[in-house]
Design an enzyme around this catalytic site. Structure first.
Site, PDB file in Angstrom:
ATOM      1  N   HIS A  43      23.578   2.230 -27.741  1.00  6.13           N
ATOM      2  CA  HIS A  43      22.260   1.954 -28.319  1.00  6.13           C
ATOM      3  C   HIS A  43      21.552   3.221 -28.772  1.00  6.13           C
ATOM      4  O   HIS A  43      21.051   3.322 -29.897  1.00  6.13           O
ATOM      5  CB  HIS A  43      21.424   1.199 -27.274  1.00  6.13           C
ATOM      6  CG  HIS A  43      20.068   0.766 -27.724  1.00  6.13           C
ATOM      7  ND1 HIS A  43      18.973   1.609 -27.694  1.00  6.13           N
ATOM      8  CD2 HIS A  43      19.626  -0.415 -28.192  1.00  6.13           C
ATOM      9  CE1 HIS A  43      17.910   0.949 -28.120  1.00  6.13           C
ATOM     10  NE2 HIS A  43      18.268  -0.279 -28.438  1.00  6.13           N
ATOM     11  N   ASP A  59      16.224   7.221 -24.640  1.00  4.51           N
ATOM     12  CA  ASP A  59      17.062   6.025 -24.773  1.00  4.51           C
ATOM     13  C   ASP A  59      18.179   6.038 -23.736  1.00  4.51           C
ATOM     14  O   ASP A  59      18.036   6.625 -22.659  1.00  4.51           O
ATOM     15  CB  ASP A  59      17.635   5.969 -26.199  1.00  4.51           C
ATOM     16  CG  ASP A  59      17.793   4.542 -26.705  1.00  4.51           C
ATOM     17  OD1 ASP A  59      18.748   3.867 -26.272  1.00  4.51           O
ATOM     18  OD2 ASP A  59      16.968   4.117 -27.537  1.00  4.51           O
ATOM     19  N   SER A  76      14.513  -2.351 -32.009  1.00  3.92           N
ATOM     20  CA  SER A  76      15.055  -1.019 -31.690  1.00  3.92           C
ATOM     21  C   SER A  76      15.520  -0.298 -32.945  1.00  3.92           C
ATOM     22  O   SER A  76      15.471   0.930 -33.024  1.00  3.92           O
ATOM     23  CB  SER A  76      16.248  -1.151 -30.739  1.00  3.92           C
ATOM     24  OG  SER A  76      15.836  -1.265 -29.413  1.00  3.92           O
TER      25      SER A  76
END
Length: 518
Positions: A205, A145, A374
């Site tokens: 994220h 990620d 996600s």
């Protein structure tokens, strides 16, 4: 038009594969070149001298003798240089494909922390599942990620540590392609710090994804799906999120995770378009080593089969749903979805509907609510880790089958207006099924466009259906013996019949002799 002329020229000269990036995702003048084994070291050196940007996929040099990939490099060459390159090296080149950019499949929006807002865990019956297991520390989940704030207190004691590396000596002690990678690697920037760059909320994220998988049971804020498993941070995105090497860094992150012991890899990112061969190579390598690859379906309200890595066979693809089991308005859909999981429902007047609360970099408060596929994918990655905690012999195909067979079947409507039957993650049922299922003898990796069928795992429960078709890489058989087992018994009877006949004949002869004497 120029693009297609070049593509045809490449095909005619060298029979070379050309990548499937969408035009807006192509990094100009950068290509991944895959050589055959016939290329010489002098040819490599010549290429290095001729190109302005040269990078070998060092982390792709795998340690397994059972799976080989071509020597691969990334080179910066314009169209005229590419033509000369093909002329010089055409016979030694297997493919030349553009570098593709990826996007994160999540949304960022600040909000206060509140543990009671973890509706997602109740929806998948996590509290019931935790009575079976909360995970084992030896099961490693890699977060490929934008980086993970591994110093976050929610991950205390459960961040992967590379015991073979000496901290801070500037040497790649274990020769795994990453220097000083004590707690993971930045495969985009090529250094040993997988943390998100300071001051960048967008890079939060990866930390959010990691928390959904494995935030700890420590009464400090929230809890993850698999609170006792280990997290391996692997930063595959560049610090600017859209740089040249992000496409390569994410591919390298797959190799790094596999080679350093991950059993599950979560990929909450992707791009529109078909997969390139170097992307397929990375996924197939992971599958060949028994590693589960979980991917977000994408947030484009489109068919997931047109998105990478979701369209690569063997990847466990996850769509997003809201509190009421409705497919998220943004979620990709279609036959490529293996399961769906909580990821939010969409937006209303600019506000998130049914967001997912998880961890966030400490510099931004430590927690956030986000929505996206996600957020759905790490629920399934955590579920896969808990299944492996019950039995670490399960193959990726086994795990996909267990998750699909145990899931709740729900009806949803895609953005195209078509109704679909999808399977929503049921963690408690998945662990129940895992406890009564035997693993297959070995992983069965996907190769190319189709997946081989595995030998079938057997369930110990007589109430299971007679047969089911699994998702992901293979077809597994449940509730009945495999053909090989039945075949062995038939052959055993065939071999035994002559012996039994001879014994019976001998017995009858003795009986007649005794009667004759009387």
């Amino acid at each position: 038009m120029k693009f297609w002329v070049v593509g045809i020229t490449l095909f005619c000269w060298g029979n070379l594969a050309f990548g499937q990036c969408e035009p807006e995702d192509v990094v100009p003048d950068h290509y991944v070149i895959r050589f055959s084994s016939a290329v010489s070291s002098s040819a490599f050196q010549n290429l290095r001298n001729r190109t302005r940007f040269f990078r070998g996929l060092d982390l792709a040099k795998t340690r397994s003798s059972g799976f080989k990939i071509p020597e691969t490099v990334v080179a910066k060459i314009n169209d005229s240089e590419k033509s000369r390159f093909i002329s010089d090296y055409g016979s030694s080149v297997k493919s030349i494909e553009p570098v593709c950019r990826y996007k994160l499949f999540g949304t960022i929006n600040p909000i206060d922390r509140d543990f009671s807002k973890q509706w997602n865990l109740e929806k998948i019956k996590a509290p019931t599942a935790w009575a079976r297991t909360t995970g084992l520390n030896k099961i490693v989940v890699a977060i490929s990620d934008s980086g993970v704030d591994w110093k976050h207190h929610e991950f205390d004691g459960r961040i992967w540590t590379n015991s073979k590396e000496v901290p801070g000596n500037g040497i790649d002690d274990d020769r795994n392609g990453c220097i000083d990678d004590i707690h993971g690697c930045d495969t985009a920037e090529q250094d040993g710090d997988p943390s998100p760059p300071a001051g960048s909320e967008e890079h939060g994220h990866g930390t959010h994804v990691a928390g959904i998988v494995a935030a700890g049971m420590n009464a400090a804020g929230i809890v993850g799906v698999a609170p006792l498993v280990t997290i391996m941070p692997v930063k595959g995105f560049e610090d600017n999120l859209s740089g040249i090497t992000s496409g390569i860094g994410l591919v390298e992150s797959i190799y790094y995770a596999v080679n350093n012991g991950a059993r599950v890899i979560n990929c909450s990112w992707g791009r529109r378009g078909l997969a390139t061969q170097y992307e397929k190579d990375a996924i197939n390598y992971a599958l060949s080593q028994g590693v589960v690859v979980v991917a977000a379906a994408g947030n484009s309200s489109a068919d997931a089969q047109f998105f990478t890595p979701a369209n690569i066979p063997g990847v466990l693809v996850v769509g997003a749903t809201g509190k009421n089991d409705q497919l998220a308005s943004f979620s990709n859909y279609g036959s490529r979805l293996d399961v769906v999981a909580p990821g939010g429902a969409g937006y209303s007047a600019g506000n998130m509907i049914d967001p997912i609360l998880s961890t966030f970099p400490l510099e931004f408060g430590g927690y956030r609510e986000l929505i996206g596929t996600s957020m759905a994918a790490p629920h399934v990655a955590g579920a896969a880790a808990l299944i492996l905690s019950i039995n670490d012999k399960f193959s990726p195909q086994d795990i996909t089958k267990i998750l699909k067979e145990s899931a709740s079947l729900i009806s949803v409507t895609g953005a195209n207006g078509i109704n679909y039957q999808v399977r929503r993650l049921d963690l408690a049922s998945a662990l129940d099924l895992a406890q009564t299922t035997l693993p297959t003898s070995s992983p069965s990796p996907c190769q190319g466009a189709s997946c081989p069928q595995s030998q079938g795992s057997q369930t110990l429960s007589s109430s299971a259906p007679s047969s089911q078709t699994g998702g992901g890489c293979g077809t597994l058989t449940t509730g009945r013996r495999s053909f090989n087992d039945q075949g062995k018994k038939i052959w055993a009877w065939l071999l035994a019949m002559p012996i039994l006949f001879a014994l019976l004949l001998r017995f009858r002869l003795r009986l007649f002799q005794q009667v004759g004497k009387r």
